[in-house]
Design a protein around this motif. Structure first.
Motif, PDB file in Angstrom:
ATOM      1  N   SER A 163      62.353  33.510  39.708  1.00  0.00           N
ATOM      2  CA  SER A 163      61.627  33.975  38.542  1.00  0.00           C
ATOM      3  C   SER A 163      61.801  33.054  37.331  1.00  0.00           C
ATOM      4  N   ALA A 164      62.676  32.066  37.402  1.00  0.00           N
ATOM      5  CA  ALA A 164      62.768  31.066  36.338  1.00  0.00           C
ATOM      6  C   ALA A 164      61.627  30.077  36.521  1.00  0.00           C
ATOM      7  N   ARG A 165      61.136  29.515  35.403  1.00  0.00           N
ATOM      8  CA  ARG A 165      60.048  28.546  35.518  1.00  0.00           C
ATOM      9  C   ARG A 165      60.072  27.556  34.365  1.00  0.00           C
ATOM     10  N   ILE A 166      59.557  26.354  34.645  1.00  0.00           N
ATOM     11  CA  ILE A 166      59.439  25.329  33.617  1.00  0.00           C
ATOM     12  C   ILE A 166      58.198  25.647  32.795  1.00  0.00           C
ATOM     13  N   VAL A 167      58.372  25.775  31.479  1.00  0.00           N
ATOM     14  CA  VAL A 167      57.227  26.080  30.621  1.00  0.00           C
ATOM     15  C   VAL A 167      56.704  24.840  29.897  1.00  0.00           C
ATOM     16  N   PRO A 211      65.222  33.965  33.936  1.00  0.00           N
ATOM     17  CA  PRO A 211      64.829  35.283  34.446  1.00  0.00           C
ATOM     18  C   PRO A 211      64.890  36.387  33.399  1.00  0.00           C
ATOM     19  N   ASP A 212      65.760  36.241  32.391  1.00  0.00           N
ATOM     20  CA  ASP A 212      65.864  37.278  31.352  1.00  0.00           C
ATOM     21  C   ASP A 212      64.849  37.083  30.225  1.00  0.00           C
ATOM     22  N   GLY A 213      63.968  36.047  30.364  1.00  0.00           N
ATOM     23  CA  GLY A 213      62.943  35.808  29.363  1.00  0.00           C
ATOM     24  C   GLY A 213      63.322  34.796  28.301  1.00  0.00           C
ATOM     25  N   GLU A 214      64.602  34.470  28.189  1.00  0.00           N
ATOM     26  CA  GLU A 214      65.045  33.464  27.225  1.00  0.00           C
ATOM     27  C   GLU A 214      64.571  32.083  27.670  1.00  0.00           C
TER      28      GLU A 214
END
Length: 192
Positions: A6-10, A30-33
């Motif tokens: 769920s982590a991603r490069i923005v 994953p926590d949105g940070e």
């Protein structure tokens, strides 16, 4: 879905483009940070530990390495290695064996395709073992002059290689992994 998925490069920004490419990434966790990360990109590589079961030696190299120079320590023993440059890993490592070690290899034994430094690098290294004989030393080795590698070729006894593994003196990661693989996959080389 795992946390890792769920982590991603923005966003990604090229900070330096040369022999390596350095990126500054923003990664949504994953926590949105959003976390700031640096990433080194060079491509894929291959490495081989050649060994001669008859003479009971292995071929390693040394060459000036910036990391060792930075810390003021001698460059460690290393296995023969190089970048894939878009080629098949097995074919490329056979070319590197000739270039760096003056060694003609015909077959290689795949071990693993490892991440070299997964926290900061995209590089993966395909690792191999390879048997050779004295008559396969057909060149001087030393690397390509135009690459300024200054490679020194060393044949060390298999007992000495084992001692370097057990004492912790074999400090290059790919070399340590391949030496351990040789110990585990070919214990007959040390049998009485």
């Amino acid at each position: 879905m795992s946390e890792n998925q769920s982590a991603r490069i923005v966003s990604r920004e090229v900070v330096f483009q040369g022999w390596y490419t350095f990126f500054r990434l923003l990664v949504e966790m994953p926590d949105g940070e959003v976390a700031d990360r640096e990433l080194l990109h060079r491509g894929m590589a291959c490495a081989v530990l050649p060994y001669d079961p008859v003479r009971r030696v292995a071929m390693l190299i040394t060459q000036p390495r910036p990391g060792a120079l930075f810390h003021g320590v001698p460059s460690p023993y290393e296995v023969i290695a190089g970048s894939l440059d878009g080629l098949d890993a097995a074919a490329r490592v056979i070319e590197e064996a000739m270039e760096e070690g003056g060694l003609r290899l015909s077959q290689v034994e795949p071990i693993t395709n490892m991440w070299s430094m997964i926290p900061v690098s995209t590089e993966r290294v395909q690792l191999y073992l390879a048997e050779y004989r004295a008559e396969d030393r057909v060149g001087q080795g030393g690397g390509n002059a135009h690459e300024h590698e200054n490679i020194a070729v060393h044949e060390i006894g298999l007992d000495h290689l084992r001692d370097l593994v057990f004492s912790g003196e074999l400090t290059d990661a790919k070399t340590l992994i391949l030496a351990q693989a040789l110990l585990l996959r070919h214990p007959e080389l040390w049998s009485a």
